[in-house]
Design a protein around this motif. Structure first.
Motif: not given
Length: 451
Positions: A67-83
């Protein structure tokens, strides 16, 4: 061992291509929508190759090629800075999120068209669907199909070869009857109905054609030797290509299959073989080798026969120019999609048995066989599996792309997201359904492998 390694290698190549295609669909649309992609991975587990591009996306190939996957930036799983909040997947409009999710299966269908387009450009050797024999008292016999008939259409769809006949017949499972157009030996075209109410078959034991009583035409197999295996009893006995085998232990050989059946029952025994070579009769002795099979030991001589040549016009090549191949590829992709959807529906209704589900072992065998026949056949196999992956991923089951799409459609229609606890329960139920389906498929694979 070689067959196993070939099938495994072909499976890894096929799966790698199809996973890359599917995930690239998610990846390219995510970038078009301004979503930052953290990782694009082919395979799971620890990567053995990685590379980062200028936009900070890590491309990886991992050790487990399932299989495989594409991991996208997501606030539900990552600590995303405001910028960077504007780059997160969850902050994009719902229609963009839907587009990103739908792009994976969508590209599977596009890839199928491209693979079939290349196949039609290269050309694929195939055989006209001419009936060789009809089993008495079978479905086909009741429809008054006859040896020598060429099947022109099934269910209103053209059937230029046996592959298309098989596809259309399988698509008719669960219906009371299917219309068939045939052309007789005399060139007369007629129509008949194949009454198939209650028809089903076990793919582990027979093909769709055989279960209906249809035996495809094949040139007659002679008793003339075409090939001799290296270090086999036949080579040690001095048999040569073009020898005509006449008798075994003094008894006349009626046909090749009767010879095979007799040899199988004589493991370890020494036999006399009477043959014709260069117009002269000779007799040689051979000690039949032993070969282990699931049912015990069989005898093995190590020769293959010649067959009579195909009648003129029976074998032809599916090959088209650059323009016509586009239409042919689109038509075949559409038909594969329609039949696959129909079969999924019939699995749900029970018209098709769960025994028909196939898992990775069957897919690996299919990959090995198609790759062995050549590039055109491998491309056709890739197209079929790509269509299947596209359809399966669009099923409205949480954990699949279709499940995510279902949640986003509800969000788009209602104006608010589906509650997280509902999504969590959906993912649990979806995971259980997928695990059950995969378990059945793998069980079927193992049953076919050991039977």
């Amino acid at each position: 061992m070689f067959t196993f390694l070939w099938s495994l290698g072909s499976f890894i190549v096929a799966l790698g291509i199809l996973v890359a295609v599917h995930e690239w669909g998610h990846f390219i649309v995510a970038r078009m929508c301004g979503v930052h992609v953290e990782r694009f991975s082919i395979g799971f587990g620890k990567p053995f190759w990685t590379r980062k591009d200028k936009k900070g996306t890590e491309f990886a190939v991992a050790a487990i090629p399932l299989g495989g996957y594409v991991r996208m930036l997501d606030e539900r799983v990552d600590d995303v800075p405001a910028e960077k909040r504007h780059l997160a997947f969850n902050n994009k409009p719902v229609l963009q999120r839907m587009a990103i999710i739908a792009a994976g299966p969508g590209v599977n269908f596009i890839f199928a068209v491209l693979a079939l387009y290349m196949m039609f450009l290269i050309g694929q050797n195939t055989v006209k669907p001419v009936i060789g024999d009809i089993t008495p008292d079978s479905f086909a016999a009741q429809a008054q199909l006859k040896a020598g008939d060429e099947i022109i259409t099934v269910g209103g769809h053209e059937t230029p070869d046996w592959e298309s006949v098989n596809l259309e017949l399988i698509s008719a499972i669960g219906t009371p009857q299917v219309g068939i157009t045939v052309k007789s030996v005399q060139g007369v075209t007629s129509q008949t109905n194949l009454h198939i109410a209650g028809w089903n078959f076990d793919p582990e034991k027979q093909s769709a054609l055989n279960s209906l009583g249809i035996v495809p035409f094949r040139p007659e197999i002679t008793t003339v030797v075409a090939f001799i295996s290296e270090d086999s009893p036949a080579e040690q006995a001095g048999l040569q290509v073009d020898d005509e085998l006449i008798a075994l232990n003094g008894e006349k050989i009626e046909n090749w299959m009767s010879l095979v059946d007799t040899i199988k029952g004589l493991p370890g025994e020494t036999v006399s073989i009477t043959l014709m070579r260069g117009g002269q009769q000779q007799t040689v002795s051979a000690t039949i080798a032993r070969r282990d099979t699931p049912d015990g030991q069989d005898g093995f001589l190590g020769v293959s026969p010649k067959a009579e040549p195909w009648p003129e016009g029976y074998v032809f090549t599916h090959q088209y120019g650059p323009v016509k191949a586009v239409g042919k590829a689109l038509d075949k992709t559409w038909r594969l999609t329609a039949v696959s959807v129909e079969m999924l529906g019939k699995l749900v209704t029970g018209d098709v048995s769960l025994n028909n589900l196939s898992g990775p072992i069957s897919i690996a065998q299919g990959a090995g066989v198609s790759a062995g026949y050549g590039l055109a056949y491998f491309l056709s196999f890739l197209a079929l599996i790509s269509v299947s992956l596209g359809i399966i991923n669009l099923l409205p089951i949480p954990m699949l792309d279709g499940g995510h799409l279902l949640f986003y459609i509800i969000e788009w229609a209602s104006g608010k997201p589906v509650p997280e606890h509902v999504q969590e329960w959906g993912f649990k139920i979806g995971g259980a359904l997928l695990f059950m389906m995969m378990s059945i498929a793998i069980f079927n694979d193992i049953s076919r492998f050991v039977s």
